[in-house]
Design a protein around this motif. Structure first.
Motif, PDB file in Angstrom:
ATOM      1  N   HIS A  96       1.848  -8.451   0.919  1.00 34.88           N
ATOM      2  CA  HIS A  96       2.202  -7.461   2.503  1.00 34.88           C
ATOM      3  C   HIS A  96       3.025  -7.121   3.537  1.00 34.88           C
ATOM      4  N   LEU A  97       3.993  -7.360   3.134  1.00 30.58           N
ATOM      5  CA  LEU A  97       4.646  -6.670   3.598  1.00 30.58           C
ATOM      6  C   LEU A  97       5.171  -5.844   3.604  1.00 30.58           C
ATOM      7  N   GLU A 121       3.855  -0.251   5.770  1.00 30.32           N
ATOM      8  CA  GLU A 121       3.186   1.661   5.597  1.00 30.32           C
ATOM      9  C   GLU A 121       1.845   1.847   6.480  1.00 30.32           C
ATOM     10  N   ALA A 122       1.955   0.694   7.566  1.00 34.58           N
ATOM     11  CA  ALA A 122       1.134   0.989   8.530  1.00 34.58           C
ATOM     12  C   ALA A 122       1.171   1.807   9.658  1.00 34.58           C
ATOM     13  N   LYS A 159      -3.462   4.938   0.562  1.00 32.76           N
ATOM     14  CA  LYS A 159      -3.686   4.444  -0.750  1.00 32.76           C
ATOM     15  C   LYS A 159      -2.678   3.099  -0.710  1.00 32.76           C
ATOM     16  N   HIS A 160      -1.644   3.487  -0.528  1.00 27.86           N
ATOM     17  CA  HIS A 160      -0.360   2.183  -0.903  1.00 27.86           C
ATOM     18  C   HIS A 160      -1.412   0.644  -0.363  1.00 27.86           C
ATOM     19  N   GLU A 178      -0.634  -5.866  12.689  1.00 26.20           N
ATOM     20  CA  GLU A 178      -0.287  -4.749  12.078  1.00 26.20           C
ATOM     21  C   GLU A 178      -0.872  -3.931  13.208  1.00 26.20           C
ATOM     22  N   VAL A 179      -1.425  -3.104  13.774  1.00 22.44           N
ATOM     23  CA  VAL A 179      -2.184  -2.404  14.439  1.00 22.44           C
ATOM     24  C   VAL A 179      -0.879  -2.382  15.580  1.00 22.44           C
TER      25      VAL A 179
END
Length: 308
Positions: free
Chosen positions: A67-68, A73-74, A107-108, A133-134
Motif C-alpha cells: 500500500h505504501l 507512486e500516486a 501500472k505499479h 492518496e489524492v
C-alpha cells in the motif's frame, strides 16, 4: 551512476515491460513462509511474539508495504507527466522516456492494489491502511520540483536496495513476493536513472536562494513521509492484533509498535536516503551546509547519513 541518456533509458525500459497478470498469475502467497524479509519487517527481534506469530506478522506487513508503494507512486506518476509536458516536442527522447515512466508508475499502482486485495482475501479481513492518496499527492506536488525529484530519487533507489539486498537471494521468502518485487525492481531501475537526469537538469537552473528553498522543501517532504509511516505503524498494530487474535498489553503494544515503526522508517526513508546512488546525486546538487541541515532534521528518526 553512468552517464545514461534518455534514449538509452527508454530503450532498456522497452525491453523490460511486463503485465500484471504475468507477475501475479494464479499463485497465492504461501502462508507457511514470510511475506517480507527480516530487514523490512518489524517482527524479527520482538520478544513478545512466538515464531509463528512473527511469521503471521509479516503477512500483515506485506499489505501495508504494498500500500505504501502505491501511495507514493500516486504522486510520482503525475510528477513525470508534468516533466514530460515541459519537454514537449523539443526533446522527443526525454518526452517519450518520461511518459513511459509515468505509464509504468500507473501500472505499479494497479499492481499494488491487486496485491492489497489478495492479502486481504488471504487474511480474511480488510487491513486498515492509510487514506488520502489524492490529497497527499497534491501536497507533495505543491512543493518545489527539485525537492520532489530528490524524494522520488530516494524512493526509486530504496526499491533497488530492497530487492537486490533483501529479497533476491532469500530462499526462505515467499516465491510470489520475490517475483512481484523482481518485476518492480526491473522497471524502477530505469526510473531511478531517469529521475537522476531530471534532478540534475532542474537543479542546474536554480540559484543559491532557490536551492536553499528547495532543500527546505525536501526536509518538509521527509518529515511528511515520516508522519505517514507513523500513522501506518499504528494501523498495523491494530491489524496485527486482529490477525493474531490477541490483545496486547501496554508493554507488548510498545514493543510491537516500535518494531513496526523502525521497519517502516528503514524501508521507506533510511534505505533510500543512505543509498550510495542517492548520496551521489545529493552531493552533486547541494552544499555541505545544506546537507548538514537535512541530516540534522533526520537525526531524530534515522541513522546519520554516511560521511561523504
Amino acid at each position: 551512476m553512468t552517464a545514461d541518456t534518455y534514449a538509452e533509458c527508454l530503450t532498456r525500459s522497452y525491453r523490460v515491460g511486463w503485465k500484471i497478470k504475468e507477475v501475479l498469475g494464479f499463485v497465492d502467497f504461501d502462508p507457511d513462509r514470510p511475506w517480507l524479509p527480516a530487514p523490512l519487517s518489524g517482527a524479527y527481534g520482538l520478544t513478545c511474539l512466538g515464531p509463528g506469530e512473527k511469521l503471521r506478522m509479516t503477512h500483515v506487513e506485506m499489505g501495508s508495504y504494498a500500500h505504501l508503494f502505491g501511495f507514493v507512486e500516486a504522486f510520482i506518476a503525475p510528477e513525470m507527466v508534468n516533466l514530460a509536458q515541459e519537454c514537449g516536442t523539443a526533446h522527443p527522447a526525454a518526452f517519450e522516456a518520461l511518459t513511459n515512466f509515468a505509464s509504468e508508475e500507473i501500472k505499479h499502482i494497479h499492481l499494488f492494489r491487486e496485491i492489497r486485495n489478495r492479502v486481504d482475501e488471504q487474511l480474511g479481513f480488510p487491513l486498515q491502511l492509510l487514506e488520502g492518496e489524492v490529497e497527499v499527492a497534491r501536497a507533495v506536488l505543491g512543493r518545489r520540483k527539485g525537492a520532489v525529484l530528490l524524494l522520488t530519487s530516494a524512493i526509486e533507489w530504496l526499491t533497488q536496495e530492497h530487492y537486490t539486498r533483501t529479497m533476491k537471494n532469500a530462499d526462505e521468502l515467499d516465491p510470489l513476493t520475490r517475483e512481484i518485487f523482481r518485476a518492480h525492481w526491473l522497471e524502477e531501475s530505469q526510473h531511478a536513472r531517469l529521475d537522476h537526469l531530471e534532478a540534475l537538469r532542474v537543479f542546474r537552473s536554480l540559484d543559491e536562494a532557490a536551492r536553499d528553498a528547495t532543500v527546505e522543501d525536501f526536509i518538509w517532504l521527509l518529515a511528511a513521509m515520516d508522519g505517514l509511516l507513523q500513522t501506518q505503524a499504528l494501523l498495523d498494530l491494530a491489524n496485527v492484533e486482529r490477525h493474531l487474535e490477541r490483545v496486547f498489553d501496554e508493554a507488548e503494544r510498545l514493543e510491537v509498535h516500535g518494531g513496526l515503526l523502525r521497519a517502516k522508517r528503514y524501508a521507506f526513508l533510511e534505505s533510500g536516503v543512505t543509498h550510495p546512488e542517492f548520496q551521489d546525486l545529493f552531493q552533486l546538487v547541494t552544499t555541505p551546509s545544506q546537507r548538514d541541515r537535512v541530516q540534522a532534521a533526520l537525526g531524530p528518526i534515522l541513522l546519520a547519513f554516511p560521511a561523504p
